[in-house]
Structures are given as structure tokens and as C-alpha cells.
Motif scaffolding. Structure first.
Motif, PDB file in Angstrom:
ATOM      1  N   THR A  15       0.871  -1.174   0.000  1.00 22.03           N
ATOM      2  CA  THR A  15       0.000   0.000   0.000  1.00 22.03           C
ATOM      3  C   THR A  15       0.911   1.227   0.000  1.00 22.03           C
ATOM      4  O   THR A  15       1.952   1.238   0.667  1.00 22.03           O
ATOM      5  CB  THR A  15      -0.939   0.046   1.222  1.00 22.03           C
ATOM      6  OG1 THR A  15      -0.161   0.023   2.430  1.00 22.03           O
ATOM      7  CG2 THR A  15      -1.905  -1.127   1.197  1.00 22.03           C
ATOM      8  N   PHE A  16       0.506   2.228  -0.748  1.00 24.01           N
ATOM      9  CA  PHE A  16       1.324   3.420  -0.960  1.00 24.01           C
ATOM     10  C   PHE A  16       0.545   4.635  -0.502  1.00 24.01           C
ATOM     11  O   PHE A  16      -0.572   4.880  -0.952  1.00 24.01           O
ATOM     12  CB  PHE A  16       1.681   3.508  -2.447  1.00 24.01           C
ATOM     13  CG  PHE A  16       2.423   4.757  -2.861  1.00 24.01           C
ATOM     14  CD1 PHE A  16       3.430   5.297  -2.082  1.00 24.01           C
ATOM     15  CD2 PHE A  16       2.107   5.379  -4.069  1.00 24.01           C
ATOM     16  CE1 PHE A  16       4.114   6.441  -2.482  1.00 24.01           C
ATOM     17  CE2 PHE A  16       2.781   6.515  -4.484  1.00 24.01           C
ATOM     18  CZ  PHE A  16       3.778   7.047  -3.688  1.00 24.01           C
ATOM     19  N   GLU A  17       1.127   5.393   0.449  1.00 26.33           N
ATOM     20  CA  GLU A  17       0.503   6.610   0.969  1.00 26.33           C
ATOM     21  C   GLU A  17       1.348   7.815   0.553  1.00 26.33           C
ATOM     22  O   GLU A  17       2.259   8.219   1.280  1.00 26.33           O
ATOM     23  CB  GLU A  17       0.402   6.551   2.489  1.00 26.33           C
ATOM     24  CG  GLU A  17      -0.403   5.389   3.029  1.00 26.33           C
ATOM     25  CD  GLU A  17      -0.381   5.344   4.536  1.00 26.33           C
ATOM     26  OE1 GLU A  17      -1.163   6.088   5.167  1.00 26.33           O
ATOM     27  OE2 GLU A  17       0.444   4.590   5.090  1.00 26.33           O
ATOM     28  N   PRO A  18       1.069   8.406  -0.610  1.00 23.98           N
ATOM     29  CA  PRO A  18       1.889   9.523  -1.096  1.00 23.98           C
ATOM     30  C   PRO A  18       1.971  10.694  -0.130  1.00 23.98           C
ATOM     31  O   PRO A  18       3.044  11.282   0.042  1.00 23.98           O
ATOM     32  CB  PRO A  18       1.188   9.913  -2.404  1.00 23.98           C
ATOM     33  CG  PRO A  18       0.452   8.694  -2.831  1.00 23.98           C
ATOM     34  CD  PRO A  18       0.014   8.037  -1.572  1.00 23.98           C
ATOM     35  N   SER A  19       0.858  11.046   0.490  1.00 23.88           N
ATOM     36  CA  SER A  19       0.868  12.217   1.368  1.00 23.88           C
ATOM     37  C   SER A  19       1.714  12.011   2.617  1.00 23.88           C
ATOM     38  O   SER A  19       2.169  12.963   3.245  1.00 23.88           O
ATOM     39  CB  SER A  19      -0.563  12.591   1.778  1.00 23.88           C
ATOM     40  OG  SER A  19      -1.141  11.550   2.542  1.00 23.88           O
ATOM     41  N   GLN A  20       1.955  10.728   2.973  1.00 24.44           N
ATOM     42  CA  GLN A  20       2.780  10.410   4.139  1.00 24.44           C
ATOM     43  C   GLN A  20       4.185   9.964   3.742  1.00 24.44           C
ATOM     44  O   GLN A  20       4.999   9.640   4.592  1.00 24.44           O
ATOM     45  CB  GLN A  20       2.114   9.296   4.961  1.00 24.44           C
ATOM     46  CG  GLN A  20       0.717   9.628   5.452  1.00 24.44           C
ATOM     47  CD  GLN A  20       0.700  10.858   6.329  1.00 24.44           C
ATOM     48  OE1 GLN A  20       1.524  10.978   7.241  1.00 24.44           O
ATOM     49  NE2 GLN A  20      -0.225  11.767   6.087  1.00 24.44           N
ATOM     50  N   LEU A  21       4.450   9.925   2.428  1.00 23.66           N
ATOM     51  CA  LEU A  21       5.741   9.462   1.898  1.00 23.66           C
ATOM     52  C   LEU A  21       6.041   8.043   2.355  1.00 23.66           C
ATOM     53  O   LEU A  21       7.201   7.678   2.596  1.00 23.66           O
ATOM     54  CB  LEU A  21       6.884  10.394   2.332  1.00 23.66           C
ATOM     55  CG  LEU A  21       6.732  11.896   2.100  1.00 23.66           C
ATOM     56  CD1 LEU A  21       8.003  12.614   2.509  1.00 23.66           C
ATOM     57  CD2 LEU A  21       6.412  12.217   0.664  1.00 23.66           C
ATOM     58  N   ARG A  22       5.007   7.196   2.388  1.00 25.50           N
ATOM     59  CA  ARG A  22       5.193   5.854   2.936  1.00 25.50           C
ATOM     60  C   ARG A  22       4.756   4.760   1.963  1.00 25.50           C
ATOM     61  O   ARG A  22       3.743   4.882   1.276  1.00 25.50           O
ATOM     62  CB  ARG A  22       4.416   5.690   4.247  1.00 25.50           C
ATOM     63  CG  ARG A  22       4.992   6.498   5.379  1.00 25.50           C
ATOM     64  CD  ARG A  22       4.420   6.107   6.732  1.00 25.50           C
ATOM     65  NE  ARG A  22       4.998   6.922   7.790  1.00 25.50           N
ATOM     66  CZ  ARG A  22       6.175   6.677   8.365  1.00 25.50           C
ATOM     67  NH1 ARG A  22       6.876   5.629   7.989  1.00 25.50           N
ATOM     68  NH2 ARG A  22       6.641   7.471   9.312  1.00 25.50           N
TER      69      ARG A  22
END
Length: 229
Positions: free
Chosen positions: A139-146
Motif C-alpha cells: 500500500t502506498f501513501e503519497p501524502s505520508q511518503l510511505r
């Protein structure tokens, strides 16, 4: 408008003072450090928007300092100042994640423009909404850079996040090199292209645990993110 907070690492005391004073007049708040040790101590006590690093430092070179910064503060952009003009030095700096590289002697106004451009691109490359994207088993969370895999969470740099987001928005389709370079670096030149290839290599390593994920290079065109075979 809030001042830009800048860490300047420069062992030439006269240049450091003059540049700090000029940047301050232009509305940039500067903390000056003469070497690696001082820079890391200042970083522990303050938050910065960007760092400007001299390549030639007394204790260790700016490349080593950049590696420490990238490891501890992956979201902070940085650029190098150098009197050396070897192509290998430029490529090494960019491969470490530098956002720009400026040769001495330089015009202070040019440095300010480059800083402003880096920060503008850096801020615009991170989405404001809390989108969560599925990429294979990740899973990719762009806003959290994770980037997450089960119970493991990997903190990405802003460049890595920007590249991956552009690819993930068009799975199975070509994303052109020029588009990535223009959006994240500001221009599609040779050195930025080499830096992009380094980041693509890093992303490929992150996805090695999932054989269904592949970032394909299409010669003369760009990249495709495949999430299944």
C-alpha cells in the motif's frame, strides 16, 4: 509569508558570512555550519526547508554529509556547492538525491532562484489529500511518503514518492521520461536523467519481494509500472 529556513554548510568563513547575510536580506533565514559535525548538531535542534552543502569540507566531504541527511531527514531537499567541475562529481551528487548542483563562483541571485524552484517543485510534488494506492502486495501513501508491506513501513524521499505516484496513476501504461523530469526536476537534461535512473533503481529494489511488480524501462519512451504478470 513565512521565511525559508536554510542550512548552509560552508567551511569558507568569509563566503559563509557574506552569503548568509545576503540570503537573510532576501528573506531567507540561514543557519551556518562549517563542517559535518556542526551541521548534524544544528539539524538535531532545528527544522529546515532546504540545505545547501559545500562538497569540499574539512572533516569529510559533502557527499558523506548528504548521505547522513538523506538517511535521517529524507523529506528535506538539498543542493551542492562546488568548485570542482568533474562530471563524476556531478553525477555522484545527483545519485545521492541532490535536487541541484551549482558551480563556484556563482551569482547569489541564481542560487536563490534555484532554491525557490526546488521548494516550489518539492511542495507541488506531494499530494494534499490522504490517498492510499494499492501496488501489488504493497500500500502506498503519497501524502505520508510511505510504502507499506504488512507490518513494515518504508519512508520514501519526496523524489521517490513523486516518481512512484506518477507511475501508479497509470499502471500498465507508459509514463514518459520527459514528463517525470519536467514535473519533478523542472527540466529534462542529461544529469537529471541520470538521477532519475538512480531513483528508478531504488524503487525496483523496494519491490523485489513481490515478483508480480515490475517497473519496465521502455527505451526512448519512459517507464511502465506492471502490478501483475
Amino acid at each position: 509569508m513565512e521565511k525559508i529556513r536554510l542550512l548552509l554548510v560552508e567551511d569558507d568563513a568569509d563566503l559563509g558570512r557574506l552569503l548568509s547575510k545576503y540570503l537573510d536580506i532576501q528573506g531567507i533565514e540561514v543557519s551556518l555550519a562549517p563542517d559535518n559535525t556542526a551541521a548534524l548538531l544544528v539539524l538535531q535542534e532545528n527544522l529546515f526547508d532546504i540545505a545547501v552543502l559545500d562538497v569540499m569540507l574539512p572533516e569529510c566531504d559533502g557527499f558523506s554529509l548528504a548521505q547522513n541527511i538523506r538517511k535521517k531527514y529524507p523529506q528535506m531537499p538539498f543542493l551542492f556547492l562546488t568548485a570542482r567541475k568533474q562530471k563524476e562529481d556531478v553525477l555522484k551528487g545527483l545519485s545521492l538525491g541532490a535536487d541541484d548542483y551549482i558551480m563556484k563562483p556563482f551569482d547569489a541571485d541564481e542560487l536563490i532562484l534555484r532554491i525557490q524552484n526546488i521548494l516550489r517543485r518539492s511542495q507541488s510534488s506531494i499530494p494534499q489529500k490522504d490517498a492510499i494506492l494499492e501496488i501489488g502486495s504493497f500500500t502506498f501513501e503519497p501524502s505520508q511518503l510511505r510504502l507499506n508491506l504488512e507490518n513494515n513501513s518504508i519512508l520514501l524521499t519526496k523524489k521517490e514518492t513523486g516518481i512512484l505516484e506518477l507511475l501508479a496513476q497509470k499502471p500498465g501504461r507508459i509514463v514518459s521520461r520527459e514528463d517525470v523530469l519536467e514535473k519533478l526536476w523542472g527540466q529534462a537534461d542529461y544529469f537529471n536523467g541520470r538521477s532519475l535512473d538512480v531513483y528508478i533503481g531504488r524503487l525496483r529494489k523496494l519491490f523485489e519481494s513481490d515478483s508480480l511488480i515490475k517497473i519496465e524501462s521502455v527505451r526512448g519512451a519512459g517507464f511502465i509500472l506492471h502490478t501483475k504478470l
